[in-house]
Design a protein around this motif. Structure first.
Motif, short mmCIF file in Angstrom:
data_model
loop_
_atom_site.label_atom_id
_atom_site.label_comp_id
_atom_site.label_asym_id
_atom_site.label_seq_id
_atom_site.Cartn_x
_atom_site.Cartn_y
_atom_site.Cartn_z
N LEU A 29 13.33 -40.34 16.07
CA LEU A 29 12.02 -39.91 16.58
C LEU A 29 11.36 -41.01 17.41
O LEU A 29 10.68 -40.75 18.39
CB LEU A 29 11.11 -39.48 15.43
N TYR A 36 7.99 -28.33 6.44
CA TYR A 36 9.16 -28.03 5.62
C TYR A 36 10.17 -27.31 6.51
O TYR A 36 10.29 -27.63 7.68
CB TYR A 36 8.70 -27.22 4.40
N TYR A 41 11.49 -26.41 15.66
CA TYR A 41 11.74 -27.50 16.62
C TYR A 41 13.19 -27.47 17.10
O TYR A 41 13.48 -27.62 18.28
CB TYR A 41 11.39 -28.87 16.01
P1 2DT Z 1 5.47 -35.48 12.08
O1 2DT Z 1 4.80 -35.42 13.42
O2 2DT Z 1 4.91 -34.47 11.10
O3 2DT Z 1 5.57 -36.86 11.51
O4 2DT Z 1 6.97 -34.99 12.33
N1 2DT Z 1 10.52 -32.10 12.76
C1 2DT Z 1 10.07 -32.17 11.48
C2 2DT Z 1 11.73 -31.47 13.09
O5 2DT Z 1 12.13 -31.43 14.24
N2 2DT Z 1 12.45 -30.90 12.08
C3 2DT Z 1 12.05 -30.93 10.77
O6 2DT Z 1 12.76 -30.41 9.88
C4 2DT Z 1 10.80 -31.58 10.45
C5 2DT Z 1 10.33 -31.65 9.04
C6 2DT Z 1 8.36 -32.31 14.04
C7 2DT Z 1 7.78 -35.65 13.23
C8 2DT Z 1 8.50 -34.69 14.14
O7 2DT Z 1 9.65 -34.13 13.48
C9 2DT Z 1 9.77 -32.76 13.83
C10 2DT Z 1 7.66 -33.50 14.59
#
Ligand code: 2DT
Ligand code: MG
Length: 207
Positions: free
Chosen positions: A55, A96, A103
């Motif tokens: 990320l 969750y 995404y």
């Molecule tokens: P936050 O912005 O809430 O920290 O999340 N994501 C999250 C996915 O792509 N797949 C998943 O299973 C989950 C739980 C959404 C960080 C990023 O991760 C994405 C935003």
């Protein structure tokens, strides 16, 4: 003994999930209802560490591999989720499985069915609170942090995927209001869910 409720917040980035998670936890504690917070991705585990680096754009990985890591990150928490619920603790969860599918359907271009498959069999939420924000309201909130997916174009596609994932235990909450107004609705739904699921078995995703 009655079990706790599995309450999940979903929504786009900057919808106010973290704020509402904290406010709900505090309100439950004020009422002496045992409750605990859980955040996905859980960046504190070994798998969560790889997700965090992805990320933060420190590593490159195929979107499909990342999708499976996000799911594995939930599977590694499965037992602790189940144990908490069984001992009567309500879980207030920031994202969750729906985030996983919504995404990844955008980043991999694969069908929602493919994206949902790895999470099948995980504990199912009793209540999903989907916080809705308009793109305009999203823009009034603090700026993007520069993580992956934090782009307007991605967000609008993810919003469409989320809508296709909604089931009967989802409620859509207008999160364009003040945080106190949003919290009132959230607390109402949460207290009802906590009451309703007390004697119900814990569900499983897609089973
Ligand atoms: P936050 O912005 O809430 O920290 O999340 N994501 C999250 C996915 O792509 N797949 C998943 O299973 C989950 C739980 C959404 C960080 C990023 O991760 C994405 C935003
Ligand atoms: Mg974010």
């Amino acid at each position: 003994m009655s079990r706790g409720a599995f309450i999940v917040f979903e929504g786009l980035d900057r919808a106010g999930k973290s704020t509402q998670v904290s406010m709900l936890l505090q309100a439950l504690k004020d009422r002496s209802i045992p409750a605990q917070k859980q955040v996905f991705p859980d960046r504190t585990t070994a798998i969560g560490g790889i997700i965090n680096d992805y990320l933060a754009k420190k590593v490159e990985l195929p979107s499909e591999a990342v999708h499976l890591l996000f799911s594995a990150n939930r599977w590694e928490c499965k037992n602790s989720i189940q144990e908490s619920l069984e001992k009567g603790t309500t879980l207030v969860v920031d994202r969750y499985a729906a985030s996983g599918a919504a995404y990844s359907s955008v980043t991999t271009g694969r069908p929602l069915e493919w994206c949902r498959a790895p999470d099948q069999g995980l504990p199912a939420p009793d209540l999903v609170l989907f916080l809705e924000v308009s793109p305009e309201a999203q823009k009034t909130r603090p700026d993007w942090g520069g993580e992956r997916f934090e782009r307007d174009e991605t967000q609008s596609k993810v919003a469409k995927s989320f809508r296709q994932l909604a089931t009967s235990n989802w409620v859509f909450v207008d999160a364009g209001r003040t945080k106190e107004e949003v919290h009132q609705d959230v607390l109402d739904f949460a207290l009802k869910a906590i009451e309703a699921c007390k004697q119900q078995p814990i569900g499983k995703l897609d089973e």
